[in-house]
Design a protein around this motif. Structure first.
Motif, short mmCIF file in Angstrom:
data_model
loop_
_atom_site.label_atom_id
_atom_site.label_comp_id
_atom_site.label_asym_id
_atom_site.label_seq_id
_atom_site.Cartn_x
_atom_site.Cartn_y
_atom_site.Cartn_z
N SER A 93 0.81 -1.22 0.00
CA SER A 93 0.00 0.00 0.00
C SER A 93 0.84 1.27 0.00
O SER A 93 0.31 2.36 -0.22
CB SER A 93 -0.92 0.01 1.22
OG SER A 93 -0.16 0.15 2.42
N GLY A 94 2.14 1.16 0.29
CA GLY A 94 2.97 2.34 0.43
C GLY A 94 2.79 3.02 1.78
O GLY A 94 3.32 4.09 2.01
N LEU A 95 2.03 2.39 2.67
CA LEU A 95 1.73 2.94 4.00
C LEU A 95 2.42 2.10 5.07
O LEU A 95 2.71 0.92 4.85
CB LEU A 95 0.21 2.93 4.25
CG LEU A 95 -0.65 3.69 3.25
CD1 LEU A 95 -2.13 3.38 3.49
CD2 LEU A 95 -0.40 5.19 3.36
N ASP A 96 2.61 2.69 6.26
CA ASP A 96 3.08 1.89 7.37
C ASP A 96 1.88 1.14 7.96
O ASP A 96 0.74 1.37 7.56
CB ASP A 96 3.81 2.74 8.41
CG ASP A 96 2.94 3.78 9.10
OD1 ASP A 96 1.71 3.59 9.22
OD2 ASP A 96 3.49 4.80 9.55
N GLN A 97 2.15 0.25 8.91
CA GLN A 97 1.07 -0.58 9.46
C GLN A 97 -0.08 0.25 10.03
O GLN A 97 -1.25 0.00 9.73
CB GLN A 97 1.61 -1.49 10.57
CG GLN A 97 2.40 -2.65 10.07
CD GLN A 97 2.87 -3.55 11.20
OE1 GLN A 97 2.58 -3.31 12.38
NE2 GLN A 97 3.59 -4.60 10.86
N ARG A 98 0.25 1.22 10.86
CA ARG A 98 -0.80 2.01 11.52
C ARG A 98 -1.67 2.71 10.48
O ARG A 98 -2.89 2.70 10.55
CB ARG A 98 -0.18 3.00 12.50
CG ARG A 98 -1.19 3.63 13.41
CD ARG A 98 -0.55 4.28 14.62
NE ARG A 98 0.20 3.39 15.49
CZ ARG A 98 -0.33 2.52 16.35
NH1 ARG A 98 -1.63 2.41 16.43
NH2 ARG A 98 0.43 1.77 17.11
N ALA A 99 -1.03 3.32 9.48
CA ALA A 99 -1.78 4.04 8.44
C ALA A 99 -2.61 3.08 7.60
O ALA A 99 -3.77 3.36 7.28
CB ALA A 99 -0.83 4.85 7.57
N TYR A 100 -2.04 1.93 7.24
CA TYR A 100 -2.77 0.95 6.43
C TYR A 100 -4.04 0.49 7.15
O TYR A 100 -5.12 0.47 6.57
CB TYR A 100 -1.88 -0.25 6.10
CG TYR A 100 -2.63 -1.42 5.51
CD1 TYR A 100 -3.12 -1.37 4.20
CD2 TYR A 100 -2.89 -2.56 6.26
CE1 TYR A 100 -3.84 -2.43 3.66
CE2 TYR A 100 -3.59 -3.63 5.72
CZ TYR A 100 -4.07 -3.56 4.42
OH TYR A 100 -4.77 -4.61 3.90
N PHE A 101 -3.91 0.13 8.43
CA PHE A 101 -5.09 -0.35 9.15
C PHE A 101 -6.08 0.77 9.42
O PHE A 101 -7.28 0.53 9.52
CB PHE A 101 -4.68 -1.10 10.42
CG PHE A 101 -4.08 -2.45 10.11
CD1 PHE A 101 -4.85 -3.43 9.49
CD2 PHE A 101 -2.76 -2.74 10.40
CE1 PHE A 101 -4.31 -4.68 9.18
CE2 PHE A 101 -2.21 -3.98 10.09
CZ PHE A 101 -2.98 -4.95 9.48
N SER A 102 -5.60 1.99 9.48
CA SER A 102 -6.51 3.14 9.60
C SER A 102 -7.32 3.31 8.31
O SER A 102 -8.54 3.54 8.36
CB SER A 102 -5.70 4.40 9.90
OG SER A 102 -6.53 5.53 9.93
N VAL A 103 -6.67 3.16 7.17
CA VAL A 103 -7.38 3.25 5.88
C VAL A 103 -8.34 2.07 5.74
O VAL A 103 -9.46 2.23 5.28
CB VAL A 103 -6.38 3.31 4.70
CG1 VAL A 103 -7.09 3.20 3.36
CG2 VAL A 103 -5.56 4.60 4.76
N LEU A 104 -7.91 0.88 6.17
CA LEU A 104 -8.77 -0.29 6.12
C LEU A 104 -10.05 -0.04 6.91
O LEU A 104 -11.15 -0.29 6.44
CB LEU A 104 -8.01 -1.50 6.68
CG LEU A 104 -8.74 -2.83 6.72
CD1 LEU A 104 -7.74 -3.96 6.50
CD2 LEU A 104 -9.45 -3.04 8.04
#
Length: 193
Positions: A93-104
C-alpha cells in the motif's frame, strides 16, 4: 492514501459461510459463538487495473503488534488474518502498518450493508445481481460495477467493493468479472450456534 497501485478492493467475508466451511467445531474466536459475526473484513487489497501486487518489501515488521491488531477485532477477529493481510497486501500500500489499518477501517466504515443482506434468512435465495444492486442503493456513489459477490456451493462467500486510493467508490471491471455467476445464492444466517 497509499501509493504504487491503482485502487483498493475491500473484501468483506460472510462469517457464517466461512465458519461452516472452515471451523465447524468453533475453535476460532470468529466461530466460537461468544460473539456473532456477519461480515468481517477479509482485507483491503491494493489493486492494479490488471492484477495486483503482493508481499512487497516494507520497512515495517512482518508482525503486527498485538496492541494494533486487537484494536481491529471488531472487524477482523483474528491476529492471524490481520498479520496475513498486512504481509500480503498492506505491505504493497505504500503505507506503514498504523496508516494501512486506519485506511482499512475507514474503508469498512464507508460501506453500509443493507438489512436485506445482513439479516438474510438462509431459506431465502438472492441473486448476486440483487445483492450488488442492494449495496449500490444503500451506498450513494457505488454502482453494481464497483461490487463483486463471490460464492461457493451456492452460498455467499464475500462481497468485494472497489475504492479509489482516496476511498471514493469506483467501478472495477476485472474484479467485477471475477464475481459469482450463480443464478441465486443462500446467505447462511448470522446466529449463535
Amino acid at each position: 492514501m497509499g501509493s504504487g497501485f491503482d485502487f483498493y478492493v475491500l473484501s468483506l467475508s460472510w462469517s457464517p459461510t466461512w465458519c461452516a466451511e472452515n471451523d465447524r467445531a468453533g475453535k476460532t474466536a470468529q466461530c466460537n459463538g461468544d460473539r456473532t459475526y456477519g461480515f468481517i473484513v477479509h482485507g483491503l487489497w491494493p489493486q492494479n487495473e490488471r492484477g495486483f501486487p503482493s508481499f512487497c518489501p516494507s520497512r515495517d515488521s512482518d508482525r503486527v503488534p498485538d496492541a494494533l491488531g486487537r484494536g481491529l477485532f471488531d472487524i477482523i477477529p483474528s491476529m492471524g488474518l490481520i498479520g496475513h493481510q498486512w504481509r500480503k497486501h498492506g505491505t504493497c500500500s505504500g503505507l506503514d502498518q498504523r496508516a494501512y489499518f486506519s485506511v482499512l477501517r475507514a474503508a469498512r466504515d464507508r460501506v453500509r450493508i443493507p438489512a436485506s443482506i445482513e439479516n438474510a434468512d438462509a431459506r431465502r435465495r438472492m441473486s448476486p445481481a440483487t445483492i450488488e444492486t442492494a449495496l449500490a442503493e444503500a451506498n450513494p456513489g457505488l454502482t453494481p460495477q464497483g461490487v463483486a459477490v463471490t460464492c461457493g456451493d451456492d452460498k455467499l462467500d464475500e462481497i468485494r467493493i472497489c475504492f479509489t486510493r482516496d476511498l471514493a467508490f469506483r467501478a472495477c471491471s476485472e474484479v467485477d468479472r471475477g464475481g459469482c455467476r450463480a443464478r441465486d445464492l443462500t446467505i447462511p444466517a448470522a446466529t449463535r450456534p
